[in-house]
Design a protein around this motif. Structure first.
Motif, PDB file in Angstrom:
ATOM      1  N   GLU A 193       0.810  -1.223   0.000  1.00  0.00           N
ATOM      2  CA  GLU A 193       0.000   0.000   0.000  1.00  0.00           C
ATOM      3  C   GLU A 193       0.842   1.272   0.000  1.00  0.00           C
ATOM      4  OE1 GLU A 193      -3.854   0.068   2.181  1.00  0.00           O
ATOM      5  OE2 GLU A 193      -3.079  -1.789   3.064  1.00  0.00           O
ATOM      6  N   ARG A 194       2.080   1.179   0.482  1.00  0.00           N
ATOM      7  CA  ARG A 194       2.963   2.344   0.472  1.00  0.00           C
ATOM      8  C   ARG A 194       3.909   2.341  -0.729  1.00  0.00           C
ATOM      9  NH1 ARG A 194       4.841   3.600   6.723  1.00  0.00           N
ATOM     10  NH2 ARG A 194       2.735   3.840   7.592  1.00  0.00           N
ATOM     11  N   SER A 200       5.250   2.630  -4.611  1.00  0.00           N
ATOM     12  CA  SER A 200       4.966   3.606  -5.670  1.00  0.00           C
ATOM     13  C   SER A 200       4.084   3.015  -6.767  1.00  0.00           C
ATOM     14  CB  SER A 200       6.278   4.132  -6.267  1.00  0.00           C
ATOM     15  OG  SER A 200       7.042   3.082  -6.826  1.00  0.00           O
ATOM     16  N   PHE A 226       1.732   0.654  -6.420  1.00  0.00           N
ATOM     17  CA  PHE A 226       0.363   0.599  -5.912  1.00  0.00           C
ATOM     18  C   PHE A 226      -0.261   1.991  -5.895  1.00  0.00           C
ATOM     19  CE2 PHE A 226      -2.916   0.626  -2.677  1.00  0.00           C
ATOM     20  CZ  PHE A 226      -3.620  -0.542  -2.941  1.00  0.00           C
ATOM     21  N   GLN A 227       0.496   2.975  -5.448  1.00  0.00           N
ATOM     22  CA  GLN A 227      -0.026   4.339  -5.391  1.00  0.00           C
ATOM     23  C   GLN A 227      -0.286   4.894  -6.789  1.00  0.00           C
ATOM     24  OE1 GLN A 227       2.650   6.642  -2.959  1.00  0.00           O
ATOM     25  NE2 GLN A 227       2.296   5.379  -1.142  1.00  0.00           N
ATOM     26  N   TYR A 228       0.555   4.498  -7.731  1.00  0.00           N
ATOM     27  CA  TYR A 228       0.322   4.902  -9.122  1.00  0.00           C
ATOM     28  C   TYR A 228      -1.012   4.344  -9.628  1.00  0.00           C
ATOM     29  CZ  TYR A 228       0.654   4.697 -14.211  1.00  0.00           C
ATOM     30  OH  TYR A 228       0.383   4.794 -15.547  1.00  0.00           O
ATOM     31  N   GLN A 268      -3.540   3.528  -7.901  1.00  0.00           N
ATOM     32  CA  GLN A 268      -4.637   4.213  -7.219  1.00  0.00           C
ATOM     33  C   GLN A 268      -5.018   5.515  -7.926  1.00  0.00           C
ATOM     34  OE1 GLN A 268      -2.973   4.373  -3.137  1.00  0.00           O
ATOM     35  NE2 GLN A 268      -4.845   3.329  -2.484  1.00  0.00           N
ATOM     36  N   CYS A 269      -4.040   6.137  -8.550  1.00  0.00           N
ATOM     37  CA  CYS A 269      -4.281   7.408  -9.252  1.00  0.00           C
ATOM     38  C   CYS A 269      -4.649   7.198 -10.717  1.00  0.00           C
ATOM     39  CB  CYS A 269      -3.039   8.293  -9.177  1.00  0.00           C
ATOM     40  SG  CYS A 269      -2.563   8.781  -7.505  1.00  0.00           S
ATOM     41  N   ARG A 281     -10.692   0.207  -9.240  1.00  0.00           N
ATOM     42  CA  ARG A 281     -10.699   0.523  -7.805  1.00  0.00           C
ATOM     43  C   ARG A 281     -11.098  -0.701  -6.975  1.00  0.00           C
ATOM     44  NH1 ARG A 281      -8.482   4.008 -10.058  1.00  0.00           N
ATOM     45  NH2 ARG A 281      -9.378   5.948 -10.786  1.00  0.00           N
TER      46      ARG A 281
END
Length: 333
Positions: free
Chosen positions: A23-24, A26, A28-30, A32-33, A94
């Motif tokens: 979850e932290r 990059s 995964f965060q990419y 998410q966006c 999502r």
């Protein structure tokens, strides 16, 4: 801590991959966006092709697995409009990420794990030929070819589509498909821009003069296979320029693999599915008829700064180029 390449262990590589999908991480965060598809004004952006298999199709989270299915999985729904379809695909992304967070590991029977639906989304056979990520236009550096059409329409291959998901591999979608174009046009889409698959040393385009919908394939990752990075001198810039998000024209500029610069403008597309042919170059994005010697299947891609037109033809990853003057294109349509 910085290490030399030879000092990095396999375990460290694995740990890095695992941290990236946490979850932290990059990656995964990419995600998410990110979005599977986006509509901005009259233009639809996605990675793969919009064809009769992918259009309207929204996969079901629970029955979409990263495997070759034994039978064609039913959709969660078939969207009526492009707006609904895009929103549903992005919801699927999502939900897939949330599923991964909840159950990142295999179940006890090793039959299911979170995130498998997203791995499947980018695989043609897992999606039974309905992957908006990996279905593609393009063949031999062109937006489509005679070879691609023959393969796609082969009766034996078409018959196997009912029972074998692997027959969708290596098939290129039809950018001229009137059924798809009508659906897109009815929903206000006049242009589709995709990033898959490689189409030579500059983007490949289908002119809006064919169906009212302009198709742009921007993948130039194999611009020059003789270069160490497979790109060489080539660089391409795809821009949509105009008065507004619903009144604009495609603008391609960059450098070809031979070092020549190009700067090309296509027809203006604007409200009411109108095509303004008084602006833009009428030759771009078009297939030319054979010459007297039978030299055929050439597509006009861009116009170089020195006034020549860059033509391509090919098959698969093989691409052939020609650079000709405007006078040679007259009476070839």
């Amino acid at each position: 801590e910085t290490k030399a390449k030879k000092e990095i262990t396999d375990d460290e590589v694995v740990d890095n991959f695992l941290s990236e999908i946490g979850e932290r991480g990059s990656l995964f965060q990419y995600l998410q966006c990110a979005n599977v598809a986006v509509v901005i004004g009259n233009t639809l952006f996605c990675h793969g092709a919009v064809d009769q298999n992918t259009m309207k199709f929204v996969p079901h989270l629970q029955n979409t697995k990263f495997e070759n299915p034994m039978s064609k999985p039913p959709p969660a729904k078939l969207a009526d409009t492009v707006e609904e379809w895009v929103a549903s695909l992005n919801d699927f992304l999502r939900e897939g990420l949330q599923d991964y967070v909840k159950r990142p590991h295999w179940n006890g029977e090793r039959t299911s794990r979170g995130g498998e639906s997203l791995m499947a989304l980018q695989n043609r056979s897992a999606m039974w030929g309905r992957s908006i990520v990996s279905n593609c236009y393009g063949d031999g550096g062109c937006i489509t070819t005679i070879h691609a059409t023959k393969l796609r329409n082969d009766p034996k291959r078409l018959e196997m589509e009912r029972i074998n998901p692997l027959v969708f591999e290596k098939v290129s979608s039809d950018p001229k498909d009137p059924i798809v174009s009508k659906w897109l046009s009815n929903c206000g889409i006049q242009r589709v821009i995709v990033g898959h698959k490689p189409t030579g040393d500059c983007p490949a385009v289908l002119s809006s003069s064919y169906s009212g919908v302009e198709i742009v394939s921007g993948d130039t990752s194999f611009s020059d296979v003789s270069a160490p990075d497979k790109r060489g001198l080539a660089v391409g810039i795809v821009e949509v320029v105009g008065f507004s998000s619903v009144d604009n024209q495609l603008h391609l500029r960059g450098t070809l693999s031979n070092g020549n610069s190009y700067n090309s403008k296509f027809y203006r597309l604007h409200s009411g599915n109108k095509v303004d042919e008084s602006t833009g170059d009428p030759f771009l994005g078009r297939h030319i008829q054979p010459d007297d010697d039978g030299d055929d299947d050439w597509w006009i891609k861009v116009k170089t700064e020195d006034g020549h037109y860059c033509l391509t033809r090919g098959k698969g990853r093989f691409v052939e180029y020609r650079h000709i003057e405007k006078s040679e294109l007259l009476n070839r349509f």
